[in-house]
Design a protein around this motif. Structure first.
Motif, PDB file in Angstrom:
ATOM      1  N   LEU A 104       0.826  -1.208   0.000  1.00 26.34           N
ATOM      2  CA  LEU A 104       0.000   0.000   0.000  1.00 26.34           C
ATOM      3  C   LEU A 104       0.860   1.257   0.000  1.00 26.34           C
ATOM      4  O   LEU A 104       0.537   2.252  -0.658  1.00 26.34           O
ATOM      5  CB  LEU A 104      -0.919   0.006   1.223  1.00 26.34           C
ATOM      6  CG  LEU A 104      -2.065  -1.004   1.216  1.00 26.34           C
ATOM      7  CD1 LEU A 104      -2.790  -0.994   2.555  1.00 26.34           C
ATOM      8  CD2 LEU A 104      -3.042  -0.698   0.094  1.00 26.34           C
ATOM      9  N   MET A 105       1.954   1.210   0.751  1.00 29.23           N
ATOM     10  CA  MET A 105       2.825   2.384   0.802  1.00 29.23           C
ATOM     11  C   MET A 105       3.656   2.538  -0.465  1.00 29.23           C
ATOM     12  O   MET A 105       3.798   3.640  -1.000  1.00 29.23           O
ATOM     13  CB  MET A 105       3.739   2.288   2.033  1.00 29.23           C
ATOM     14  CG  MET A 105       2.988   2.317   3.357  1.00 29.23           C
ATOM     15  SD  MET A 105       4.059   2.094   4.786  1.00 29.23           S
ATOM     16  CE  MET A 105       5.008   3.618   4.735  1.00 29.23           C
ATOM     17  N   LEU A 106       4.190   1.424  -0.965  1.00 31.14           N
ATOM     18  CA  LEU A 106       5.048   1.489  -2.157  1.00 31.14           C
ATOM     19  C   LEU A 106       4.263   1.814  -3.426  1.00 31.14           C
ATOM     20  O   LEU A 106       4.854   2.241  -4.423  1.00 31.14           O
ATOM     21  CB  LEU A 106       5.791   0.164  -2.322  1.00 31.14           C
ATOM     22  CG  LEU A 106       6.857  -0.138  -1.263  1.00 31.14           C
ATOM     23  CD1 LEU A 106       7.417  -1.534  -1.459  1.00 31.14           C
ATOM     24  CD2 LEU A 106       7.976   0.897  -1.311  1.00 31.14           C
ATOM     25  N   ALA A 107       2.952   1.598  -3.393  1.00 28.85           N
ATOM     26  CA  ALA A 107       2.135   1.951  -4.567  1.00 28.85           C
ATOM     27  C   ALA A 107       2.275   3.434  -4.902  1.00 28.85           C
ATOM     28  O   ALA A 107       2.116   3.837  -6.060  1.00 28.85           O
ATOM     29  CB  ALA A 107       0.676   1.602  -4.303  1.00 28.85           C
ATOM     30  N   ASN A 108       2.595   4.258  -3.896  1.00 33.66           N
ATOM     31  CA  ASN A 108       2.722   5.689  -4.119  1.00 33.66           C
ATOM     32  C   ASN A 108       3.911   6.050  -4.991  1.00 33.66           C
ATOM     33  O   ASN A 108       3.988   7.172  -5.505  1.00 33.66           O
ATOM     34  CB  ASN A 108       2.833   6.406  -2.769  1.00 33.66           C
ATOM     35  CG  ASN A 108       1.525   6.371  -2.006  1.00 33.66           C
ATOM     36  OD1 ASN A 108       0.629   7.172  -2.220  1.00 33.66           O
ATOM     37  ND2 ASN A 108       1.408   5.403  -1.100  1.00 33.66           N
ATOM     38  N   ILE A 109       4.838   5.116  -5.151  1.00 34.50           N
ATOM     39  CA  ILE A 109       5.957   5.362  -6.069  1.00 34.50           C
ATOM     40  C   ILE A 109       5.444   5.586  -7.480  1.00 34.50           C
ATOM     41  O   ILE A 109       5.903   6.474  -8.210  1.00 34.50           O
ATOM     42  CB  ILE A 109       6.940   4.169  -6.030  1.00 34.50           C
ATOM     43  CG1 ILE A 109       7.648   4.116  -4.673  1.00 34.50           C
ATOM     44  CG2 ILE A 109       7.957   4.263  -7.165  1.00 34.50           C
ATOM     45  CD1 ILE A 109       8.554   2.904  -4.505  1.00 34.50           C
ATOM     46  N   PHE A 110       4.450   4.789  -7.881  1.00 35.44           N
ATOM     47  CA  PHE A 110       3.887   4.936  -9.228  1.00 35.44           C
ATOM     48  C   PHE A 110       3.097   6.234  -9.347  1.00 35.44           C
ATOM     49  O   PHE A 110       3.007   6.812 -10.425  1.00 35.44           O
ATOM     50  CB  PHE A 110       3.019   3.729  -9.554  1.00 35.44           C
ATOM     51  CG  PHE A 110       3.765   2.431  -9.548  1.00 35.44           C
ATOM     52  CD1 PHE A 110       4.635   2.109 -10.576  1.00 35.44           C
ATOM     53  CD2 PHE A 110       3.630   1.534  -8.499  1.00 35.44           C
ATOM     54  CE1 PHE A 110       5.340   0.917 -10.576  1.00 35.44           C
ATOM     55  CE2 PHE A 110       4.325   0.345  -8.484  1.00 35.44           C
ATOM     56  CZ  PHE A 110       5.191   0.038  -9.520  1.00 35.44           C
ATOM     57  N   ASP A 111       2.531   6.677  -8.231  1.00 37.86           N
ATOM     58  CA  ASP A 111       1.839   7.960  -8.238  1.00 37.86           C
ATOM     59  C   ASP A 111       2.833   9.100  -8.476  1.00 37.86           C
ATOM     60  O   ASP A 111       2.522  10.074  -9.148  1.00 37.86           O
ATOM     61  CB  ASP A 111       1.109   8.159  -6.907  1.00 37.86           C
ATOM     62  CG  ASP A 111       0.122   9.309  -6.955  1.00 37.86           C
ATOM     63  OD1 ASP A 111      -0.568   9.459  -7.989  1.00 37.86           O
ATOM     64  OD2 ASP A 111       0.041  10.070  -5.977  1.00 37.86           O
TER      65      ASP A 111
END
Length: 304
Positions: A104-111
């Motif tokens: 959930l936290m690492l998904a923000n890398i793509f953001d």
């Protein structure tokens, strides 16, 4: 005294484990465990073998009476194999919980990378990784509860198995302490580390975004803290139930079992609505876990 109680006493007197008895009788360890916990009775041939092995009569094994033999203990007998199974089970649970939160936290890398022509692709990857994290946490919620006896009952071990466990636990606690320190450092000074690296040559050469590094350091820091805290609690449960430490204070820590899903819900709300920072619930959970771990460490030190 039941057959299971007598069998536990005989095993302890002969300094033999359930696994060793199972090998002697050519049966599974689970079968011996059932006998020791009065959930089954050996067939006649196995009873004769047990009688000969321990030098006792069949009448002694089969006849129940109200007398308690010296040194008899009441509780749930745990073999070395069962103990390892419990620790492995708790380890798998940790992997799913921490893995889900990390996704959930690492998904923000793509953001962070969602710009220009690659925006739609990155947004798609963001949701794929986010939903994977949610799926992992939901999967964990539906896992069957195992080893309930180890969590709730008074435990009985063979002396050498328990001593080996305590020796390994002391060694593991040092590793958990280092992981906790590393996690705290990453969470507290991760942004400063990122700011320093942003102005370095490596960042300029590879074009790594500062925001990406911040999410990586925050994820690593929280993972270290949660892994060390949850590992210490799993081992502490075994020690408390084996040594008969009162459970009156356990209620103070029950909040941890529902804190993770509540934190997950708060993080998702923050992602979608932007009412608050998505990192705020994670930081609050981290602080609460840190305080809890400090209390446990202090209690263990005072109990020595």
């Amino acid at each position: 005294m039941t057959l299971g109680q007598k069998l536990k006493i005989l095993l302890k007197e002969k300094n033999m484990t359930q696994e060793e008895l199972a090998e002697q009788l050519d049966v599974s360890r689970q079968a011996v465990g059932k006998w020791a916990n009065d959930k089954g009775i050996p067939e006649v041939g196995k009873l004769i073998q047990i009688s000969n092995l321990f030098g006792v009569s069949l009448d002694y094994l089969l006849k129940e009476d109200g007398r308690e033999a010296a040194g008899a203990e009441s509780g749930y007998y745990v073999s070395g194999e069962m103990l390892e199974g419990y620790l492995s089970y708790r380890r798998q649970n940790r992997k799913r919980i921490i893995g889900g939160i990390s996704l959930l936290m690492l998904a923000n890398i793509f953001d962070e990378l969602a710009r220009g022509n690659a925006r739609s692709v990155m947004e798609g990857l963001y949701w794929i990784v986010t939903l994977s994290g949610v799926a992992l946490l939901i999967w964990q919620c539906f896992q069957n509860g195992k080893y309930r006896e180890i969590k709730k009952e008074k435990l009985i071990f063979d002396d050498r198995i328990y001593e080996a466990f305590k020796t390994r636990r002391e060694r593991e606690r040092k590793k958990y302490a280092l992981m906790m320190i590393a996690g705290v450092v990453l969470l507290v000074v991760g942004s400063e580390i990122t700011s320093f690296l942003v102005h370095g040559t490596v960042i300029r050469i590879f074009g790594i975004e500062p925001g990406i590094l911040e999410w990586i350091t925050d994820t690593a820091g929280l993972s270290f803290v949660m892994w060390s805290a949850m590992s210490a609690m799993a081992e502490s449960t075994v020690v408390k139930n084996a040594e008969g430490i009162p459970k009156s204070g356990d209620g103070r820590f029950r909040w941890i079992y529902w804190a993770v899903p509540v934190t997950l819900l708060a993080v998702l709300i923050g992602f979608v609505s932007h009412i608050w920072s998505s990192m705020a619930p994670v930081i609050i959970l981290f602080c609460a876990l840190l305080v809890t771990v400090c209390k446990l460490l202090l209690e263990n030190r005072e109990g020595k």
